[in-house]
Scaffold this motif. Structure first.
Motif, PDB file in Angstrom:
ATOM      1  N   ILE A 284     -10.708 -23.153 -17.705  1.00  0.00           N
ATOM      2  CA  ILE A 284     -11.467 -23.017 -18.950  1.00  0.00           C
ATOM      3  C   ILE A 284     -12.119 -21.639 -19.030  1.00  0.00           C
ATOM      4  O   ILE A 284     -12.174 -21.019 -20.108  1.00  0.00           O
ATOM      5  CB  ILE A 284     -12.534 -24.126 -19.052  1.00  0.00           C
ATOM      6  N   ALA A 285     -12.602 -21.133 -17.903  1.00  0.00           N
ATOM      7  CA  ALA A 285     -13.287 -19.836 -17.891  1.00  0.00           C
ATOM      8  C   ALA A 285     -12.332 -18.658 -17.798  1.00  0.00           C
ATOM      9  O   ALA A 285     -12.720 -17.519 -18.069  1.00  0.00           O
ATOM     10  CB  ALA A 285     -14.272 -19.785 -16.718  1.00  0.00           C
ATOM     11  N   SER A 286     -11.073 -18.904 -17.434  1.00  0.00           N
ATOM     12  CA  SER A 286     -10.132 -17.807 -17.187  1.00  0.00           C
ATOM     13  C   SER A 286      -9.524 -17.283 -18.488  1.00  0.00           C
ATOM     14  O   SER A 286      -9.046 -18.071 -19.320  1.00  0.00           O
ATOM     15  CB  SER A 286      -9.004 -18.284 -16.269  1.00  0.00           C
ATOM     16  N   PRO A 287      -9.496 -15.949 -18.667  1.00  0.00           N
ATOM     17  CA  PRO A 287      -8.835 -15.379 -19.855  1.00  0.00           C
ATOM     18  C   PRO A 287      -7.311 -15.436 -19.752  1.00  0.00           C
ATOM     19  O   PRO A 287      -6.616 -15.180 -20.735  1.00  0.00           O
ATOM     20  CB  PRO A 287      -9.330 -13.935 -19.861  1.00  0.00           C
TER      21      PRO A 287
ATOM     22  N   HIS B  43      -5.035 -20.796 -21.477  1.00  0.00           N
ATOM     23  CA  HIS B  43      -5.667 -21.453 -22.620  1.00  0.00           C
ATOM     24  C   HIS B  43      -5.182 -22.900 -22.701  1.00  0.00           C
ATOM     25  O   HIS B  43      -4.023 -23.191 -22.349  1.00  0.00           O
ATOM     26  CB  HIS B  43      -5.357 -20.719 -23.930  1.00  0.00           C
ATOM     27  N   PRO B  44      -6.039 -23.812 -23.131  1.00  0.00           N
ATOM     28  CA  PRO B  44      -5.619 -25.210 -23.269  1.00  0.00           C
ATOM     29  C   PRO B  44      -4.711 -25.380 -24.484  1.00  0.00           C
ATOM     30  O   PRO B  44      -5.086 -25.011 -25.595  1.00  0.00           O
ATOM     31  CB  PRO B  44      -6.942 -25.967 -23.441  1.00  0.00           C
ATOM     32  N   MET B  45      -3.527 -25.923 -24.266  1.00  0.00           N
ATOM     33  CA  MET B  45      -2.622 -26.181 -25.386  1.00  0.00           C
ATOM     34  C   MET B  45      -2.688 -27.632 -25.837  1.00  0.00           C
ATOM     35  O   MET B  45      -2.173 -27.970 -26.902  1.00  0.00           O
ATOM     36  CB  MET B  45      -1.187 -25.790 -25.037  1.00  0.00           C
ATOM     37  N   ALA B  46      -3.331 -28.478 -25.039  1.00  0.00           N
ATOM     38  CA  ALA B  46      -3.485 -29.880 -25.443  1.00  0.00           C
ATOM     39  C   ALA B  46      -4.655 -30.505 -24.684  1.00  0.00           C
ATOM     40  O   ALA B  46      -4.812 -30.284 -23.478  1.00  0.00           O
ATOM     41  CB  ALA B  46      -2.214 -30.671 -25.173  1.00  0.00           C
TER      42      ALA B  46
ATOM     43  N   ARG C 266      -0.162 -20.584 -19.673  1.00  0.00           N
ATOM     44  CA  ARG C 266      -0.537 -19.250 -19.207  1.00  0.00           C
ATOM     45  C   ARG C 266      -0.481 -18.252 -20.362  1.00  0.00           C
ATOM     46  O   ARG C 266       0.425 -18.303 -21.197  1.00  0.00           O
ATOM     47  CB  ARG C 266       0.409 -18.801 -18.091  1.00  0.00           C
ATOM     48  N   GLY C 267      -1.476 -17.346 -20.391  1.00  0.00           N
ATOM     49  CA  GLY C 267      -1.534 -16.336 -21.428  1.00  0.00           C
ATOM     50  C   GLY C 267      -2.549 -16.679 -22.492  1.00  0.00           C
ATOM     51  O   GLY C 267      -3.107 -17.779 -22.523  1.00  0.00           O
ATOM     52  N   PRO C 268      -2.808 -15.746 -23.405  1.00  0.00           N
ATOM     53  CA  PRO C 268      -3.769 -16.004 -24.488  1.00  0.00           C
ATOM     54  C   PRO C 268      -3.192 -16.978 -25.507  1.00  0.00           C
ATOM     55  O   PRO C 268      -1.979 -17.138 -25.619  1.00  0.00           O
ATOM     56  CB  PRO C 268      -3.985 -14.613 -25.095  1.00  0.00           C
ATOM     57  N   GLY C 269      -4.063 -17.608 -26.251  1.00  0.00           N
ATOM     58  CA  GLY C 269      -3.620 -18.549 -27.278  1.00  0.00           C
ATOM     59  C   GLY C 269      -4.789 -19.064 -28.076  1.00  0.00           C
ATOM     60  O   GLY C 269      -5.954 -18.841 -27.737  1.00  0.00           O
TER      61      GLY C 269
ATOM     62  N   ALA D 264      -7.434 -21.718 -29.641  1.00  0.00           N
ATOM     63  CA  ALA D 264      -8.143 -22.876 -29.117  1.00  0.00           C
ATOM     64  C   ALA D 264      -7.527 -24.165 -29.655  1.00  0.00           C
ATOM     65  O   ALA D 264      -6.996 -24.192 -30.779  1.00  0.00           O
ATOM     66  CB  ALA D 264      -9.617 -22.801 -29.492  1.00  0.00           C
ATOM     67  N   VAL D 265      -7.584 -25.212 -28.849  1.00  0.00           N
ATOM     68  CA  VAL D 265      -7.065 -26.507 -29.294  1.00  0.00           C
ATOM     69  C   VAL D 265      -7.886 -27.002 -30.472  1.00  0.00           C
ATOM     70  O   VAL D 265      -9.117 -26.945 -30.459  1.00  0.00           O
ATOM     71  CB  VAL D 265      -7.138 -27.529 -28.149  1.00  0.00           C
ATOM     72  N   GLU D 266      -7.200 -27.467 -31.506  1.00  0.00           N
ATOM     73  CA  GLU D 266      -7.896 -27.962 -32.689  1.00  0.00           C
ATOM     74  C   GLU D 266      -8.715 -29.192 -32.339  1.00  0.00           C
ATOM     75  O   GLU D 266      -8.253 -30.105 -31.647  1.00  0.00           O
ATOM     76  CB  GLU D 266      -6.879 -28.311 -33.773  1.00  0.00           C
ATOM     77  N   SER D 267      -9.957 -29.224 -32.788  1.00  0.00           N
ATOM     78  CA  SER D 267     -10.834 -30.355 -32.502  1.00  0.00           C
ATOM     79  C   SER D 267     -10.354 -31.603 -33.236  1.00  0.00           C
ATOM     80  O   SER D 267      -9.819 -31.532 -34.343  1.00  0.00           O
ATOM     81  CB  SER D 267     -12.273 -30.035 -32.932  1.00  0.00           C
ATOM     82  N   LEU D 268     -10.573 -32.734 -32.601  1.00  0.00           N
ATOM     83  CA  LEU D 268     -10.220 -34.011 -33.213  1.00  0.00           C
ATOM     84  C   LEU D 268     -11.118 -34.264 -34.425  1.00  0.00           C
ATOM     85  O   LEU D 268     -12.325 -34.040 -34.373  1.00  0.00           O
ATOM     86  CB  LEU D 268     -10.426 -35.120 -32.184  1.00  0.00           C
TER      87      LEU D 268
END
Length: 464
Positions: free
Chosen positions: A229-232, A235-238, A248-251, A253-257
């Motif tokens: 979570i802290a690493s640049p 990124h969370p994809m799900a 891995r890599g930038p992306g 943010a996961v859309e909030s429910l």
């Protein structure tokens, strides 16, 4: 009135045993397989493929074959059949043994009375299980996504096996729901990496993973989750009710429910999903969203034991111990044998210095689930607060044995076990465990220094 003939007694015993087995197995009728059954099937599949890090019993192999033949549905029926046959055979053997004992009685009336009383007790032992199922009509769930990370693994399939890292529980579910070659990382090694981000980064440089799957209890992988979570670089994809998938890599943010608009089958299934995902959001510090999910879950199913138990766990995670106790009591009022509710209540009682009451709840859970690792660890913790270090060491020894057989990491348990033996004044087993911890090479410099200091202290005391 004469004695009961052997044939009549056998027929009568068989009927009573079958009814007893049916009552005890009723909660498993048309139900999802338990986590224990899923993990057993995964061990059987892994052993059949000769994957490193897995050991399997004959039951594991059988469950693996059942899973291969019919998936979760067949495994659920296999679980029901196993409970039914187990209780039926046990009840019949108990009545047969009773026949041998009461054969020495001289009064046929006493023989009949004892036999009928024994049968009544056996049948009564199954009534709580039957009532739990019958009183919960309309409260059953039918979507496997509420029990296993089906959604996450579906998204993870875009990565090859060499590109995907998963924690120990994730490795197990990959074996069940992904390709035949999945789950190749030994679960013990995966568990060590998930608990040690520095070690995981070293492995990452060699393996070059492009995705990370984290599922199961958050405590199993919290250090790695917080690192990602802290690493640049990630990124969370799900984020789902069952865990997380990172890329891995930038992306983005996961859309909030959308909590108010979200639907997942029935109101009950929606509530359970929201209660489950609330814990996942809470673990990544999306506290407002986590609170909203839990509030709506309680609105949709205010009396459901599972939802109340998740709410109690949520309260406990925020150190609201009295709220956790109150919610868990409501869950137990609805489902008296609900293990999760008893465990969270026991944890909360420990935190408010009522360990004796907590111990009683934990013993109730262990009576039904003697090999549950989390409950065993809570039991060890309670023993420590009660200064019962001998019992603590005994429980920790069992935890380590079970963890090793399941391929799970044991380093933290070995540290606690070394401390327990040190408090008992048993230098040799304390040193054996501390040295095993150091030999594992999983500690950072500060942790290794602390263990070495403990070893030096014991050795100094033991010198003549």
């Amino acid at each position: 009135m004469g004695r009961i003939s052997s044939l009549r007694y056998a027929v009568w015993s068989a009927i009573a045993a079958i009814i007893c087995g049916f009552l005890h197995a009723l909660p498993f009728f048309a139900a999802f397989p338990s986590q224990g059954a899923l993990f057993s099937a995964a061990r059987g599949l892994a052993a059949g493929r000769r994957l490193a890090g897995y050991s399997a019993s004959a039951l594991d192999y059988l469950n693996g074959e059942i899973w291969r033949a019919g998936g979760a549905a067949w495994l659920g029926w296999g679980q029901w059949l196993g409970v039914f046959l187990g209780w039926t055979v046990a009840a019949f053997l108990a009545l047969a043994a009773l026949r041998l004992l009461i054969g020495f009685l001289k009064n046929p009336r006493s023989e009949r009375t004892i036999a009928l009383a024994a049968a009544a007790l056996l049948l009564a032992s199954g009534l709580p299980a039957a009532w739990s199922r019958l009183s919960g009509r309309g409260q059953n769930i039918s979507n496997l996504k509420l029990a296993a990370p089906v959604e996450l693994i579906g998204q993870a399939r875009e990565f090859s096996n060499g590109e995907l890292f998963a924690n120990a529980s994730g490795q197990v579910h990959l074996l069940l729901f992904a390709t035949p070659d999945a789950g190749a990382i030994p679960p013990e090694h995966a568990g060590r990496l998930a608990a040690n981000p520095a070690m995981w980064r070293e492995e990452l440089r060699k393996e070059k993973w492009q995705a990370v799957l984290l599922t199961g209890p958050v405590a199993e992988y919290r250090p790695l989750l917080e690192h990602l979570i802290a690493s640049p670089d990630w990124h969370p994809m799900a984020v789902t009710n069952q865990g997380y998938l990172f890329r891995r890599g930038p992306g983005l943010a996961v859309e909030s429910l959308d909590v108010d608009a979200f639907r997942f089958g029935t109101d009950l299934e929606t509530a359970i999903y929201l209660a489950q995902i609330s814990e996942r959001y809470d673990a990544i510090q999306r506290n407002t969203l986590a609170r909203a999910c839990m509030d709506r879950a309680l609105q949709l199913a205010p009396d459901n034991a599972s939802v109340l138990a998740y709410a109690a766990t949520f309260a406990a995670s925020h150190k609201r111990w009295q709220d956790a106790i109150s919610l868990s009591k409501r869950a137990l009022a609805s489902e008296p044998d609900f293990a999760q509710a008893k465990i969270v209540q026991a944890l909360s009682l420990v935190e408010i210095n009522e360990s004796a009451r907590a111990q009683d709840l934990v013993e109730q859970v262990l009576a039904r689930n003697p090999d549950d690792l989390y409950t065993l660890f809570l039991s060890a913790r309670i023993c420590r607060t009660l200064n019962d270090y001998a019992r603590e060491a005994e429980v920790l020894e069992k935890i380590i044995a079970l963890s090793k057989s399941a391929g799970l990491p044991v380093i933290n348990y070995q540290i606690y076990l070394g401390q327990a033996y040190a408090r008992l004044g048993q230098a040799k087993p304390a040193l054996d465990n501390y040295r095993a911890v150091l030999a594992g090479g999983q500690l950072n410099k500060e942790q290794a220094a602390e263990i070495q200091d403990a070893i030096t202290t014991i050795e100094t005391r033991e010198k003549p």
